[in-house]
Enzyme design. Structure first.
Site, short mmCIF file in Angstrom:
data_model
loop_
_atom_site.label_atom_id
_atom_site.label_comp_id
_atom_site.label_asym_id
_atom_site.label_seq_id
_atom_site.Cartn_x
_atom_site.Cartn_y
_atom_site.Cartn_z
N HIS A 1 0.82 -1.21 0.00
CA HIS A 1 0.00 0.00 0.00
C HIS A 1 0.85 1.26 0.00
O HIS A 1 1.90 1.35 0.64
CB HIS A 1 -1.00 0.00 1.16
CG HIS A 1 -0.42 0.10 2.54
ND1 HIS A 1 -0.19 1.31 3.16
CD2 HIS A 1 -0.07 -0.84 3.45
CE1 HIS A 1 0.28 1.11 4.38
NE2 HIS A 1 0.36 -0.19 4.58
N GLU B 1 -5.21 1.74 2.57
CA GLU B 1 -5.09 0.58 3.45
C GLU B 1 -5.24 0.98 4.90
O GLU B 1 -5.85 0.25 5.70
CB GLU B 1 -3.72 -0.09 3.23
CG GLU B 1 -3.55 -1.44 3.94
CD GLU B 1 -2.99 -1.35 5.35
OE1 GLU B 1 -2.93 -2.39 6.03
OE2 GLU B 1 -2.60 -0.23 5.79
N GLU B 2 -4.73 2.16 5.26
CA GLU B 2 -4.72 2.58 6.65
C GLU B 2 -6.11 2.93 7.19
O GLU B 2 -6.27 3.12 8.40
CB GLU B 2 -3.78 3.78 6.83
CG GLU B 2 -2.32 3.51 6.51
CD GLU B 2 -1.66 2.56 7.49
OE1 GLU B 2 -2.36 2.03 8.38
OE2 GLU B 2 -0.44 2.35 7.38
N HIS C 1 3.28 4.00 12.79
CA HIS C 1 2.28 5.07 12.74
C HIS C 1 2.68 6.29 13.56
O HIS C 1 1.83 6.98 14.12
CB HIS C 1 0.91 4.57 13.18
CG HIS C 1 0.29 3.57 12.25
ND1 HIS C 1 -1.01 3.14 12.38
CD2 HIS C 1 0.79 2.92 11.17
CE1 HIS C 1 -1.28 2.27 11.42
NE2 HIS C 1 -0.19 2.12 10.67
#
Length: 343
Positions: free
Chosen positions: A64, A202-203, A313
């Site tokens: 991604h 994707e996140e 993240h």
């Protein structure tokens, strides 16, 4: 060189739904390598590269393009930007961090009241997102609106720093490492036809992968990812997932998918036979695009290879440089195994 490609990709801005700069860079390199490319309605970049022969099983490699970020939801009369997270961000990592806002890359900083203005009780709790703001130095709302707008995005500062004993610090190693490995392999002579898919969003729920897999319709898919390491001194031993420097992570299961046993075992065998150190997830957590891919149409056999990344993240993700080349070699071996009909 893989590391140089990764550094370039990590420096680009690409939060979920704003992946354009990352997609443009990858598409230019893919086209220069002779791949046929297209961008679907969601924004996924799909690249087909012919190999020495047709694949006995249609193989899709997937990574991604998006990263976690922030979205501007209000501009105050004083010119400060109120925001919400895009993707899973722990608010504890935000205070005082430098960011870039929008395509103009307006520099800003995430602000909060100074410690001198807080009560002892307030210092005992993590501030809520509603108490934070982005300061871009604007004098009022009209001034701020010259640089940004509601729905605009912000990303963490893009400093990429090698440090310590072979480590790399950068934002967005999740999942620019997967993108870097894939584009480097796409530029090689392939033993078999392959479809390389660079997904979006994707996140925020593996949204791009479902549509991409539906149109590509692979028989098997290999997802390349960054996964949380959780190998810190404060983490109990039974909750440690994996560790940077111990090789590619080959999961048999995570929070979103149970991986195909045949693909999992083949990846392990390839690593062992070629002297590649590897590890698996000792504590099951997280998820990947595999969750969406394996549920597409009549179902897809999926496997994954990940890099162990600390502080996922956050503005300062950390991974081991040696693991990057090991992942690339393992995926190369997997493509060769597919060409030989081993899966």
């Amino acid at each position: 060189m893989l590391l140089d490609t990764l550094k370039t990709l990590c420096a680009l801005s690409g939060p979920s739904s704003y992946e354009g700069p990352v997609r443009d860079y990858l598409r230019a390199r893919a086209q220069a390598a002779g791949a046929v490319t297209c961008v679907d309605g969601m924004g996924n970049l799909i690249c087909f590269k012919k190999g020495a022969k047709a694949a006995p099983n249609h193989l899709m490699l997937c990574a991604h393009m998006d990263e976690v970020g922030l979205i501007i939801k209000r501009i105050t009369d004083d010119g400060f930007l109120k925001f919400a997270p895009v993707g899973g961000i722990d608010r504890r990592v935000l205070i005082g961090k430098p960011v870039f806002v929008g395509e103009k890359r307006v520099p800003g900083v995430i602000g909060l009241r100074a410690i001198h203005l807080t009560t002892p009780e307030e210092r005992k709790v993590v501030p809520k997102l509603e108490e934070m703001y982005i300061d871009i130095g604007a004098k009022d709302r009209a001034d701020a609106e010259q640089y940004t707008y509601l729905g605009d995005f912000a990303v963490f500062s893009d400093e990429v720093v090698p440090f310590g004993d072979g480590m790399l610090k950068a934002k967005a190693i999740d999942d620019r490492i997967g993108c870097a490995v894939m584009i480097e392999l796409l530029e090689e002579d392939l033993p078999v036809d392959c479809t390389f898919v660079f997904t979006v969003q994707e996140e925020v729920g593996t949204r791009g992968a479902f549509g991409a897999a539906f149109s590509v319709a692979p028989d098997i898919a290999l997802v390349l990812e960054g996964t949380t390491a959780a190998d810190l001194p404060t983490t109990e031993a039974h909750k440690r997932v994996c560790s940077p420097g111990k090789g590619p992570v080959i999961p048999f299961m995570d929070g979103g998918a149970v991986y195909d046993k045949g693909i999992y075992r083949l990846l392990c065998e390839l690593a062992d036979a070629n002297g590649i150190p590897w590890q698996t997830k000792e504590y099951l957590s997280g998820g990947t695009d595999a969750k969406a891919i394996q549920q597409t149409k009549a179902g897809v056999r999926v496997g994954a290879v990940s890099a162990a990344v600390r502080y996922l993240h956050t503005p300062s993700s950390v991974a081991a440089i040696a693991d990057f080349d090991r992942i690339q070699e393992l995926v190369r071996l997997f493509i060769e195994a597919v060409a030989k009909g081993r899966i």
